[in-house]
Design an enzyme around this catalytic site. Structure first.
Site, PDB file in Angstrom:
ATOM      1  N   HIS A 245     -34.260  24.842 -44.660  1.00  0.00           N
ATOM      2  CA  HIS A 245     -32.860  24.603 -44.311  1.00  0.00           C
ATOM      3  C   HIS A 245     -32.060  24.977 -45.549  1.00  0.00           C
ATOM      4  CE1 HIS A 245     -29.090  22.616 -43.722  1.00  0.00           C
ATOM      5  NE2 HIS A 245     -29.401  21.529 -44.384  1.00  0.00           N
ATOM      6  N   TYR A 276     -22.795  23.027 -41.335  1.00  0.00           N
ATOM      7  CA  TYR A 276     -21.964  21.866 -41.627  1.00  0.00           C
ATOM      8  C   TYR A 276     -21.329  22.019 -43.003  1.00  0.00           C
ATOM      9  CZ  TYR A 276     -26.024  20.281 -44.333  1.00  0.00           C
ATOM     10  OH  TYR A 276     -27.064  20.204 -45.228  1.00  0.00           O
ATOM     11  N   ASP A 567     -47.437   4.517 -15.678  1.00  0.00           N
ATOM     12  CA  ASP A 567     -47.214   4.360 -14.244  1.00  0.00           C
ATOM     13  C   ASP A 567     -48.057   5.444 -13.589  1.00  0.00           C
ATOM     14  OD1 ASP A 567     -45.460   3.298 -12.014  1.00  0.00           O
ATOM     15  OD2 ASP A 567     -44.980   5.444 -11.909  1.00  0.00           O
TER      16      ASP A 567
END
Lengths: 859, 330, 255
Positions: A245, A276, A567
């Site tokens: 970055h 930014y 589930d």
């Protein structure tokens, strides 16, 4: 001066001997990595009463050289993921409590119309999670950040609660608190040399370090970009990759000369350029996610001594950043274009990137006692640490971490090739406009059903689920569009028609009219066998599993707090033989849950048969007619009742047929050995032609079919923070055998629920501009006055699932609603793309809107 | 083995004798002469003092050539280089050695430039190979790396690392024969001549300071140096700083210790908040004792220190000053 | 004033330098690059002179293709012309480097007039040869001086100062001349964003050069052995102060 002389001098001066560490001692837990995560974890474990902790880092304190040390340290509170939003909120609260948070506000600016829409979508997410924000006109933006050239922006989304933190200070404070509690020993500049396992190779036993060996049962890898390397020492994988970055710091900015403190002006996120701009004292930090993805191998990160700055502040590559300079200059021309303002610092900072963008948390499935606490941003660090500490302490974490569970990955997703490909693909989406259904492009196809070629020839539009290529709809069914014209709920707005086709709804109607064949090969199939199998499963499942052989049981699995863990369906195939079938998406975390809870005496075993069995769903009013053409076995309603399973002949192969349905139709799931899958498919397909059988994609199975039936989905409706009762799935009685979460579940049953899962439909889809809009999920449900709905436990109402109900001609939304509005006929609103749409509560509880008596499945 | 061609060392000196870097150069030069049976001779500009002559003798210099350059009032790189080269050429020389000082480097480089010969700077050791080439080790990266190399060409030109070779007199001194060499400056020699030397006001000169108090990034700010200055005053020490500090503008470059700053060789280097970059280490390798004050017991610089105080230097440094004051007053 | 600055691309190393497997060069795979620190100051000085006096501040490098990055770095703080003597990446010795620069300077001066001032860094950070500037000056027949930490332009002359034995030596040097400067002569500016943008677009004049074997041949590099052991901890916080004072006494620093 010798050491002896020195020691005697100490004695003379009354100074205690400097502390020395000796190797080989036992510790409760070894925390590796003293960044924000490791320090926070040490503190939270100490807070939970853990003692004899040791925090090890190869670097110096307080900045050992990891990503925490170069983080830009700002916190935007909103994420589309509820989990991430909650972790950020918790972290922010912790930073505030530590006194290291400075509120600055933050603005996401839109340069394009598409981004403007995206900001409205974000605003809805913010509203759903209760985060204050407002849209600002360009002039409104200029009032807060006067140096933005507002002629190039359309608008801005302002988050007043955005702030910056001192993450190094926060880490130090947490570390010191743990030390003050007498719980923590800190070893800086200590290299990890190896992690030894117990003789059976299953658990961690010893951490070998440059300052001695440490025996322990628990190792937490909080090593950020180095995590894969450390986990590998124990034979486990932490699938992340370091990625660059780029960030520069420019100054001194004359405008900032007189501002007090670290930050006064709101942080600007220039979303369309992936950048930014953030004030840092007299400087402006400009960071970018726009440059080409630059992947670094964890093994190749330089050591502290070899690094010019720090290991994770790698040499800046100017060429990669040049286009971003132009973008930054465009947005802040006067401020950044000032010739007196210089680039004082520029790095290729390393950050962690995972295949799906989520953190990697929890015990690794490969090695017991080896925990991953990796791939966290500053904004989630302390929250993650608290949640994982709770988890390590034996409880289900308060914040549902299933999206971040490191056990979620399949083997192929742990490969370096996969991790880097997806990191590369995901990097530029960091500020991207990512559609909820957006598909990955790299490394496809990886996992193929035996009928993949046939599906492709039928014009299948494939979605990828955990590597599997799954047809979402079939272009071969385009002919149905005409047949069902007028009932297809065709989407007008580009956003909702992305990754969607009216063919899905046509397939749905064709299935309801006749029959559909759906490829469910991605199912995870696990057999639990042995004399202890029943007992083991009884201990996990809410439903009674001591059932006759041949019964199919649909059941939830709960965590210790009685939140949903799973589930799924379980077939009893023999006295000591059960087959567990669950979805691909959550299958691996569920597998770990089963494995972790198998009896320690070895009386039950689990075999993962996912790669042995293909599954096809044959459902619709004509399903029995079709199956009858393929088999001479008794498949009558009486001979093969609902919720039973049995092996039958199907053409020239034998298959396991299970009479259940997730879409509310008569029919069977048909399990067939993979190598015979194509044969079975062809047999059914041929037999079905005269009955109007169509191939049906997952679009029907996972969305339209189930939503019409009000069936709940794990991770959407069924999460750790809602209960069985609230989900409307409670049975009249609770089985007498103990199971995980039973106690908590019984307590829940005694409480008056404060929310109910409801089925809502949209009354009017027209937006202000006259376009019909269809919600996709995640939107806030609000009162007619636009007030957020929050239940008695502080949980907001938002759309957990959304989709067409073509048989009803409605768009269905599922949402938990506070009891006071959970009434049939209640009029509410759903907020979508900056507008409100009227909705009606049609069902409270689990009664299906379509075929409420369930006649079809039992026909 | 006796070989032809003298080994000549250019020597810098003043009234007090031969400068330390030149003694180091003489030491290396002697190793080249004694190992090969060559004689060691010295060239120096200006009249040798008694102390200088004594040192020449101690370092086993057989002949010393005292050069006087008519028409040159002070140091001239070109003039001095030409004068030394004249001696080199007239004597038949196999190696020319100078110290790794500004002047030493400059004069050797000038000789190299005029003759087209290679010059190896900052050597640590050298020995003869067959056929007259030199096998040598020299510093690179300010001493953070060592290069082993072969130098060809006669005479071999080299300078000696001032912080890499220890000055050592010969086991047996010999009598040095002095020779006067007179030469007249030409126009080229006079183009660059030192016009004046201006003394620096105040403070202890960093390069020769006996005690240096160092400050690095850990000092935190320009203001943070008040405590460092105070302690340096109490110790009669010079202040030295890391490159980070001068780059940030907290302190002038004249105080920078390191590869591109000043190299120091004090009895004590008290380093406060210094991390230990290569740049900096290159400048303080010759310190006799190193004490580090650092927040972290495991900071890289501590590997180079003898002793350390661990903690916040903004607290510890004033405490040291206070302790010294108390001690003085009691 | 027309000023030429010669710079060299060197890696930015950390506290420990890593060598290539054959130990013949520095392993630069994980390293960034810069120009030598003295040269950064030389570029800054040239830019300042041109800002005050007008003229051109040219920057030349001899190095591999990637060394254009350092030329652009120079441009981003104000260099006006960029010249690249492109090599194949091998390390050139000082003699050959000087010769290539001299040839290029002669060719460039032929075309566009003499450089009033040629600046070098005192020595390259990596090889530390201390001689390229002097060799260039000698070949061009120009006066030169090294180690300079202050310059002031007069009419046709330049006043240059350098440190010598605790003071400053002052030289007056006629132009055109060659000066090797040291860090500390100025504090170089950081590049502005517009500066970066301009640098990106600036043309680089490439001049081919031909490799020549040198007579100082590197055999291998090695890391010096550091004699010291890890420090003895005298104490945490102020508790170590008495022990330190005792040591100062023992060493004779406090009497």
């Amino acid at each position: 001066m010798t050491t002896n002389q020195l020691t005697s001098m100490y004695e003379k001066l009354g100074i205690p001997d400097a502390e020395r560490t000796s190797g080989g001692e036992a510790k409760r837990a070894v925390i590796i990595g003293a960044g924000i995560v490791g320090n926070s974890l040490a503190y939270h474990l100490a807070r939970l009463g853990w003692r004899d902790l040791v925090l090890v880092d190869k670097g110096p304190m307080p900045n050992p050289g990891g990503s925490t040390g170069h983080a830009s340290n700002f916190i935007f509170p909103v994420d589309y993921s509820k989990m991430m939003t909650e972790l950020t909120a918790d972290s922010t609260a912790q930073y505030k409590e530590l006194g290291v948070f400075t509120e600055s506000g933050g603005i996401e600016v839109a340069r394009t119309e598409a981004r403007s829409q995206e900001l409205r979508r974000r605003m809805a997410a913010a509203k759903a999670w209760g985060i204050p924000c407002e849209m600002l006109s360009p002039e409104g933006v200029a009032k807060l950040v006067p140096y933005v050239d507002i002629s190039i922006i359309i608008e801005g989304l302002y988050f007043p609660t955005v702030g910056v933190v001192d993450s190094l200070r926060a880490g130090t404070l947490m570390r010191e608190r743990a030390q003050e509690m007498g719980a923590l020993e800190v070893r800086a500049n200590t290299e990890i040399l190896g992690i030894d396992l117990t003789d059976d190779g299953e658990r961690v036993r010893t951490v070998r370090t440059s300052s001695g060996d440490i025996d322990t049962d628990v190792v937490a890898v909080c090593c950020g970009v180095w995590s894969p390397k450390i986990a590998k020492m124990a034979g486990a994988s932490i699938p992340l990759t370091p990625i660059v970055h780029q960030m520069i710091s420019v100054g001194p900015i004359p405008l900032f000369a007189d501002t007090v403190g670290e930050i006064v002006y709101p942080i600007v996120r220039d979303m369309d350029t992936n950048m930014y701009e953030r004030q840092h004292g007299g400087d402006m930090e400009v960071g970018s996610y726009a440059h080409r993805p630059i992947i670094v191998n964890p093994e190749e990160i330089p050591s502290i001594e070899e690094s010019a700055l720090s290991p994770t502040e790698m040499p800046f590559t100017q060429d990669d950043f040049d286009p971003q300079l132009q973008d930054a200059l465009e947005l802040m021309p006067d401020l950044l274009g000032d010739e007196r303002v210089g680039v004082r610092y520029a790095i290729n900072g390393l950050i962690s990137m995972t295949p799906d963008g989520h953190p990697l948390l929890g015990e690794t499935p490969e090695v017991k006692g080896l925990w991953s606490v990796a791939a966290s941003w500053i904004k989630e660090g302390p929250g993650i640490a608290r949640a994982v500490a709770e988890w390590m302490d034996g409880d289900a974490p308060e914040i549902d971490l299933h999206e971040a569970d490191i056990a979620r990955f399949y083997d192929h997703q742990r490969t370096r090739v996969h991790v880097t490909a997806r990191a590369r693909e995901g990097f530029n989406k960091m500020y991207g406009i990512v559609h909820p259904a957006e598909q990955w492009e790299s490394l496809r196809p990886t996992r193929l059903s035996p009928v993949y070629d046939r599906e492709r020839d039928l014009g299948a539009f494939f979605y990828e689920t955990m590597g599997w290529e799954r047809p979402y709809w079939y272009e071969s069914n385009a002919g149905l569009l005409q047949k069902y014209e007028g009932r297809l709920m065709e989407r007008e707005a580009e956003w909702e028609s992305r990754w969607w086709s009216p063919i899905i709804n046509a397939e749905h109607l064709a299935m309801r009219d006749a029959c559909g064949l759906t490829d469910l090969s991605a199912f995870v199939v696990m057999d639990v066998t042995g004399p202890g199998a029943l007992g083991a499963l009884q201990h996990l499942a809410v439903a009674q599993l001591d059932v006759p052989i041949g019964r199919v049981v649909y059941t939830s699995l709960l965590d210790e707090r009685a939140g949903f863990k799973s589930d799924l369906t379980i077939m009893r195939l023999g006295h000591d033989h059960f087959r567990v079938v669950t979805g691909a998406h959550t299958g691996m975390t569920e597998k770990k849950w089963f494995v972790d809870h198998l009896p320690s005496d070895g009386s039950a075993q689990l075999s993962d048969l996912t790669s042995s069995w293909s599954t096809f769903g044959l459902w619709g009013p004509r399903a029995r007619d079709i199956l009858a053409k393929c088999t001479s076995d008794d498949i009558s309603h009486e001979g093969f009742p609902f919720a039973t399973c049995r092996t039958i002949e199907l053409g020239g192969v034998r298959v396991l047929a299970s009479r259940i349905s997730y879409i509310g139709e008569l029919g069977w799931e048909i399990y067939v050995p993979i190598e015979e899958g194509a044969k079975a498919w062809d047999t059914i397909f041929a037999a079905g032609q005269e009955f109007g059988l169509v191939p049906v994609g997952i679009g029907v199975y996972a969305t339209t079919g189930r939503l019409e039936k009000g069936y709940r989905a794990l991770s959407s409706e069924l999460t750790a923070d809602f209960t069985i009762i609230e989900a409307g799935m409670a049975r009249p009685t609770v089985k007498k055998q103990d199971f995980i979460g039973r106690e908590a579940y019984l307590a829940q049953r005694d409480e008056t629920p404060v929310a109910h899962l409801c089925t809502l439909t949209v009354n009017d889809h027209r937006s202000a501009s006259g376009v019909a809009r269809y919600m996709l999920g995640g939107e806030p449900i609000v009162s007619l006055e636009g007030e957020r709905l929050v239940d008695g436990k502080g949980r907001p109402s938002y759309v957990t699932s959304a989709g067409s109900a073509p048989s009803l001609g409605k768009h269905i939304l599922l949402s938990y609603l506070p009891t006071n509005v959970a009434e049939v006929g209640q009029q509410l609103m759903v907020e979508y793309m900056g507008e409100s749409f009227p909705v009606t509560v049609d069902v409270v509880g689990s009664t299906p809107l379509f075929d409420p008596e369930n006649l079809r499945v039992r026909s | 083995m006796t070989m032809t061609g003298r080994v000549l060392c250019f020597v810098e000196h003043d009234d007090a004798g031969i400068l330390d870097p030149s003694l180091r150069a003489l030491t290396l030069a002697r190793s080249l002469s004694s190992s090969s049976g060559r004689s060691l001779v010295a060239a120096l500009v200006g009249e040798a003092s008694a102390a200088t002559i004594e040192s020449l003798s101690k370092y086993a210099v057989s002949d010393a050539y005292e050069v006087s350059i008519e028409g040159l009032d002070g140091y001239s790189p070109a003039g001095w280089a030409r004068a030394v080269l004249d001696i080199v050429e007239s004597l038949g020389t196999s190696a020319v050695v100078a110290s790794g000082t500004e002047r030493g480097q400059e004069i050797m480089a000038s000789i190299g430039a005029i003759t087209g010969l290679a010059m190896a700077a900052n050597c640590l050791s050298a020995s003869w190979l067959e056929a007259g080439a030199l096998q040598l080790s020299r510093q690179r990266w300010g001493g953070s790396l060592i290069e082993d190399a072969v130098l060809e060409g006669a005479p071999a030109l080299l300078t000696v690392a001032s912080d890499g070779v220890l000055a050592a007199p010969a086991e047996t001194p010999i009598a040095t024969t002095l020779h006067d060499v007179r030469t007249v400056a030409n126009d080229l020699d006079r183009r660059v001549v030192v016009r004046e030397w201006i003394a620096r006001g105040g403070g202890v000169a960093l390069a020769n300071a006996r005690v240096v108090v160092g400050g690095g990034r850990g000092v935190g700010s320009e203001e943070g140096f008040a405590a460092i200055d105070e302690l340096a005053n109490l110790l009669g020490a010079a202040v030295g700083v890391s490159r980070v500090v001068t780059s940030a503008g907290w302190r002038p470059h004249a105080q920078q210790v390191g590869q591109t700053g000043t190299k120091i060789s004090p009895d004590l280097y008290l380093a406060c908040g210094i991390s230990g970059a290569t740049q900096h280490l290159a400048g303080c390798r010759s310190a006799k004792h190193v004490v580090a004050i650092n927040t972290d017991a495991e900071a890289p610089f501590l590997a180079r220190a003898d002793f350390a105080l661990v903690g916040d230097l903004s607290v510890i440094v004033p405490a040291i000053s206070e302790a010294i004051r108390l001690r003085t007053s009691s | 004033m027309n000023v030429l600055v010669c710079v060299k691309r060197v890696p930015m190393v950390g506290a420990r330098i890593v060598l290539s497997p054959d130990a013949r060069e520095v392993d630069v795979r994980q390293l960034g690059f810069t120009m030598s620190p003295h040269e950064e100051c030389a570029v800054e000085e040239a830019v300042r002179i041109v800002e005050q006096r007008g003229g051109t501040a040219s920057v030349m490098t001899l190095g591999p293709g990637e060394a254009s990055e350092q030329l652009r770095d120079a441009a981003s703080i104000g260099a006006t012309h960029l010249v690249h003597l492109v090599t194949d990446g091998r390390e050139w010795d000082a003699v050959a480097t000087a010769e290539a620069i001299v040839n290029a300077v002669r060719a460039l001066e032929e075309e566009r007039g003499s450089y009033d001032l040629i600046l070098f860094g005192n020595e390259a950070a990596d090889t530390g040869d201390y001689q390229v500037g002097i060799r260039v000056a000698q070949a061009l027949g120009r006066p030169s001086i090294g180690g300079i930490k202050h310059v002031a332009l007069g009419e046709g002359t330049l006043e240059a100062r350098r440190e010598f034995r605790g003071g400053d030596e002052v030289y007056d040097i006629p132009l055109p001349c060659v000066i090797a400067v040291k860090e500390g002569i100025n504090l170089p500016r950081y590049p502005s964003l517009p500066g970066r943008m301009r640098a990106k677009k600036m043309a680089i004049e490439e001049i081919p050069v031909e490799w020549r074997d040198g007579s100082l041949r590197t055999e291998r590099l090695r890391i010096p052995v550091e004699p010291r052991e890890r420090a003895e901890i005298l104490g945490n916080g102020v508790e170590g102060v008495p022990a330190l004072v005792a040591l100062l006494e023992q060493w004779g620093i406090l009497s």
